[in-house]
Design a protein around this motif. Structure first.
Motif, mmCIF file in Angstrom:
data_model
loop_
_atom_site.group_PDB
_atom_site.id
_atom_site.type_symbol
_atom_site.label_atom_id
_atom_site.label_comp_id
_atom_site.label_asym_id
_atom_site.label_seq_id
_atom_site.Cartn_x
_atom_site.Cartn_y
_atom_site.Cartn_z
ATOM 1 N N ASP B 88 135.685 71.376 27.649
ATOM 2 C CA ASP B 88 134.780 71.701 26.404
ATOM 3 C C ASP B 88 133.207 71.457 27.791
ATOM 4 N N ASN B 89 133.667 71.284 28.315
ATOM 5 C CA ASN B 89 131.294 71.134 29.589
ATOM 6 C C ASN B 89 131.410 72.422 31.004
ATOM 7 N N LEU B 90 132.733 73.327 30.607
ATOM 8 C CA LEU B 90 132.638 74.173 32.197
ATOM 9 C C LEU B 90 132.274 75.347 31.166
ATOM 10 N N THR B 91 132.094 76.455 31.832
ATOM 11 C CA THR B 91 131.629 78.019 31.111
ATOM 12 C C THR B 91 133.753 78.118 31.237
ATOM 13 N N GLY B 92 133.784 79.524 30.241
ATOM 14 C CA GLY B 92 135.091 80.229 30.636
ATOM 15 C C GLY B 92 134.792 80.496 32.384
ATOM 16 N N LEU B 93 134.037 80.990 33.205
ATOM 17 C CA LEU B 93 134.340 81.562 34.199
ATOM 18 C C LEU B 93 133.983 80.263 34.694
ATOM 19 N N GLU B 94 133.539 79.753 34.951
ATOM 20 C CA GLU B 94 134.117 78.224 35.853
ATOM 21 C C GLU B 94 135.319 77.938 35.482
ATOM 22 N N THR B 95 135.614 77.457 34.244
ATOM 23 C CA THR B 95 137.286 77.693 33.702
ATOM 24 C C THR B 95 138.245 78.616 34.950
ATOM 25 N N LEU B 96 137.597 79.769 34.624
ATOM 26 C CA LEU B 96 139.269 80.602 35.518
ATOM 27 C C LEU B 96 138.855 80.465 36.822
ATOM 28 N N ARG B 97 137.944 80.174 38.102
ATOM 29 C CA ARG B 97 137.026 79.898 38.461
ATOM 30 C C ARG B 97 137.696 78.522 39.068
ATOM 31 N N LEU B 98 138.025 77.450 38.242
ATOM 32 C CA LEU B 98 138.937 76.468 38.628
ATOM 33 C C LEU B 98 140.362 76.680 38.616
ATOM 34 N N PHE B 99 140.525 76.940 38.160
ATOM 35 C CA PHE B 99 142.196 77.231 38.000
ATOM 36 C C PHE B 99 142.699 78.566 39.211
ATOM 37 N N ALA B 100 141.899 79.460 39.449
ATOM 38 C CA ALA B 100 141.138 79.935 40.847
ATOM 39 C C ALA B 100 141.596 79.784 42.031
ATOM 40 N N ARG B 101 140.852 78.785 42.190
ATOM 41 C CA ARG B 101 141.088 77.513 43.443
ATOM 42 C C ARG B 101 142.387 77.333 42.963
ATOM 43 N N ILE B 102 142.894 77.035 42.419
ATOM 44 C CA ILE B 102 143.963 76.113 42.625
ATOM 45 C C ILE B 102 145.234 77.032 42.891
ATOM 46 N N LYS B 103 145.035 78.058 42.080
ATOM 47 C CA LYS B 103 146.160 78.571 42.957
ATOM 48 C C LYS B 103 146.052 79.529 43.553
ATOM 49 N N GLY B 104 145.121 79.743 44.190
ATOM 50 C CA GLY B 104 144.642 80.214 45.590
ATOM 51 C C GLY B 104 144.213 81.706 45.554
ATOM 52 N N CYS B 105 143.481 81.635 44.268
ATOM 53 C CA CYS B 105 143.747 83.108 43.592
ATOM 54 C C CYS B 105 142.118 83.617 43.678
ATOM 55 N N GLU B 106 141.911 84.984 43.827
ATOM 56 C CA GLU B 106 140.400 85.372 42.658
ATOM 57 C C GLU B 106 140.125 85.258 41.726
ATOM 58 N N VAL B 107 138.948 85.382 40.452
ATOM 59 C CA VAL B 107 138.608 85.795 39.491
ATOM 60 C C VAL B 107 138.905 87.034 39.291
ATOM 61 N N ASP B 108 139.787 88.325 38.742
ATOM 62 C CA ASP B 108 139.598 89.676 39.584
ATOM 63 C C ASP B 108 139.159 90.287 37.825
ATOM 64 N N GLU B 109 139.096 91.483 37.711
ATOM 65 C CA GLU B 109 138.296 92.272 37.164
ATOM 66 C C GLU B 109 138.760 92.339 35.943
ATOM 67 N N THR B 110 140.159 92.373 35.833
ATOM 68 C CA THR B 110 141.075 92.481 34.788
ATOM 69 C C THR B 110 141.066 91.369 34.086
ATOM 70 N N GLY B 117 132.129 90.082 26.106
ATOM 71 C CA GLY B 117 130.785 89.940 25.830
ATOM 72 C C GLY B 117 130.020 88.676 26.620
ATOM 73 N N ASP B 118 129.431 87.934 25.920
ATOM 74 C CA ASP B 118 128.786 86.937 27.428
ATOM 75 C C ASP B 118 129.780 85.649 27.109
ATOM 76 N N ALA B 119 131.258 85.715 26.679
ATOM 77 C CA ALA B 119 131.909 84.325 26.711
ATOM 78 C C ALA B 119 132.439 83.951 27.844
ATOM 79 N N LEU B 120 132.346 84.478 28.976
ATOM 80 C CA LEU B 120 132.377 84.528 30.032
ATOM 81 C C LEU B 120 131.090 82.950 30.528
ATOM 82 N N ARG B 121 129.935 83.538 30.390
ATOM 83 C CA ARG B 121 129.445 82.321 30.641
ATOM 84 C C ARG B 121 128.540 81.085 29.496
ATOM 85 N N ARG B 122 129.335 81.042 28.410
ATOM 86 C CA ARG B 122 129.602 80.581 26.913
ATOM 87 C C ARG B 122 130.807 79.051 27.799
#
Lengths: 275, 295
Positions: B88-110, B117-122
């Motif tokens: 709950d305390n992470l934003t959408g983008l931070e959550t994706l970045r967390l899993f990207a780091r674990i998987k060893g990949c990047e958060v791509d535009e797709t 909207g602003d879901a990534l920042r919320r």
């Protein structure tokens, strides 16, 4: 490979979580309050109030933090598996390319930083304010005390991780951590005193010291007792003589064992259970 | 190609799955259906390496998957668990970045586009159920996996949310080759979308094949729903068809079952008597009927 990107990511997540839910702030504030209250009211039973010297304050603070730090560390780490399970993220993390070791080490590092930050900021701010009144004399003693506090916290954090993996259900974890806290902070020492009374003090310094080393809270007390100049005097224990090998280096080694064994147990149990 | 070869898993004395042999082809959309306790979840966990089978082998592209192989394989599998609330305390983008780091990949535009909207920042704590499912799908798609494992992905979503979810999956499958394994108890979802269905019960595969193949194999009857004008003898006429069976005839409303091989005779009969009907509907058997037809 332990300090991988996945480990750092888990550590970052834990630290961010504890910063944003204000855990670090709350604990730091509590420590600050404790430090200032002990510094001002520590000698109240003797009918005196007012800020006292750093070493005198730390001697009083030792008793308080030996209760508070284990409780804080046990509650901090005890829920790591239960939390992940309740959120549904545990399965997802286990299905990721991250290994069990990376997961546990990452969690531990994140919580370690959060706890160190809270204790350092809280006690540090208290000591800083105190030094305005009493001068910088005794600051080295303060740093030693702070390091001892952090070591005590880490030991109980590693114990809490083991409990978290062992029991993994929140209610059982909470009950067990309270039991562990009661055992190490109160019941164990009562037991030791009982043994001393039953043997009419004939237990001998060797077995008595060994009993103390089996409790990390007592190891913390001994570290402060031996490492901080005036503790013996302040606590009225100048006559107590421990065996020669009981020195700061030895006690730090014992602390390392207390820290390492639960972490190793956590890793082995987690790998066995989940991988 | 992902192969399960004679996989068996027991939880002490309780059977999880037994003698499961299944080949999942590249680019296939496979539906895994079955009631609660049928072994679907156990099978998914074995496919993800979360459970080790007591016996049997797992092969990926012809190679048996060993302990090291799982780590590599997990990079190629995107997993979307059924129940997840994230942090709950992470934003959408931070959550994706967390899993990207674990998987060893990047958060791509797709992937980012899945959170409009602003879901990534919320912070995720403020997300709706639908938005959490989008985040769940986004994390599963990170690192462009070859296989996407979906465990009850639409549970808790309203009908429009479900439609939206499957359109997203279809959109992604149109762009690249993606194998999808969908575990669900919502048979209607599977019926319209998958290439092949595996029906599980009591830890075993009871049937597998395309929906059409399963219909043919079970030879389930067509259902005819007719509203007649006033009193009529249409039921008697229908029942003259070999194998036909009346289910209901009340107040001018009729339901009957006709064997699939009598489909043309049925149509002929209905055309002949069309003047006497107010309404006619003929339905093929549903996957639900297939599901319950398999014992």
């Amino acid at each position: 490979m332990v300090f991988t990107e996945a480990t750092r990511a888990m550590a970052w997540k834990e630290l961010t979580d504890k910063m944003r839910n204000r855990w670090v702030l709350l604990v730091a504030f509590t420590f600050l309050l404790f430090t200032l209250m002990i510094a001002y009211f520590g000698a109240a039973p003797a009918g005196v109030t007012g800020f006292r010297r750093m070493e005198t304050t730390l001697a009083s603070l030792t008793s308080l933090v030996s209760f508070f730090i284990p409780l804080m560390a046990l509650t901090l780490g005890g829920g790591i598996i239960a939390d992940e399970r309740e959120r549904g993220t545990l399965e997802l993390l286990l299905a990721s390319p991250m290994s069990a070791t990376e997961f546990i080490v990452g969690k531990f590092l994140g919580l370690l930083v959060a706890m160190t930050l809270a204790v350092t900021v809280g006690v540090g701010a208290g000591a800083g304010l105190l030094s305005i009144k009493t001068g910088v004399e005794g600051m080295l003693t303060f740093v030693r005390f702070l390091v001892n506090c952090i070591i005590l916290g880490l030991i109980f954090l590693s114990i809490s991780l083991f409990v978290s993996v062992l029991l993994y259900e929140r209610s059982r974890v909470v009950a067990f951590t309270v039991l562990i806290w009661l055992f190490y902070t109160i019941l164990y020492d009562l037991g030791v005193i009982g043994i001393v009374l039953i043997t009419k003090g004939e237990i001998g310094m060797g077995p008595f010291t060994a009993l103390l080393l089996l409790n990390p809270v007592d190891v913390f007390r001994l570290l402060n007792f031996l490492g901080i100049g005036e503790f013996r005097l302040i606590l009225g224990l100048t006559a107590v003589e421990f065996p020669e090998f009981i020195n700061t280096t030895f006690l730090l080694g014992v602390s390392l064992v207390w820290l390492g064994v639960p972490i190793l147990g956590t890793l082995l149990l987690f790998r066995r259970r989940y991988q | 190609m992902f192969v399960l070869d004679g996989v068996t898993k027991y939880y002490r004395d309780v059977r999880g799955v037994e003698e499961i042999s299944l080949t999942i082809r590249q680019g296939e959309f496979l539906g895994l259906v079955g009631p609660n306790g049928s072994g679907k979840s156990t099978l998914l966990k074995i496919m993800l390496g979360l459970l080790r089978p007591n016996s049997g082998r797992i092969l990926f592209n012809g190679e048996p998957v060993d302990d090291r192989g799982w780590r590599e394989l997990r990079r190629r599998i995107g997993y979307m668990p059924e129940r997840i609330s994230f942090y709950d305390n992470l934003t959408g983008l931070e959550t994706l970045r967390l899993f990207a780091r674990i998987k060893g990949c990047e958060v791509d535009e797709t992937v980012k586009r899945l959170l409009p909207g602003d879901a990534l920042r919320r912070r995720v704590g403020g997300y709706s159920k639908g938005m959490r499912q989008r985040l769940n799908l986004a994390q599963a798609l990170m690192g462009t996996p070859d296989i996407l494992v979906l465990d009850e992905p639409t549970s808790g979503l309203d009908p429009s949310g479900r439609l939206e979810f499957y359109s997203l999956i279809e959109e992604i499958r149109e762009q690249r080759v993606l194998t999808v394994v969908l575990s669900t108890h919502l048979l209607a979802e599977v019926e319209e979308r998958v290439d092949r269905v595996v029906i599980m019960r009591d830890g075993r595969i009871k049937a597998e094949g395309s929906i059409t193949e399963l219909y043919k194999r079970l030879n389930l009857p067509l259902k005819v729903y007719i509203t007649v004008k006033g009193r009529d003898t249409v039921l008697e006429d229908l029942l003259r068809l070999e194998g036909a069976r009346g289910l209901l005839y009340k107040n001018g409303y009729l339901i009957a079952e006709v064997p699939p091989e009598r489909k043309m005779s049925l149509l002929g009969l209905l055309m002949e008597k069309r003047e006497r009907f107010e309404d006619i509907e003929i339905t093929e058997p549903s996957l639900e009927e297939v599901f319950f037809g398999i014992h």
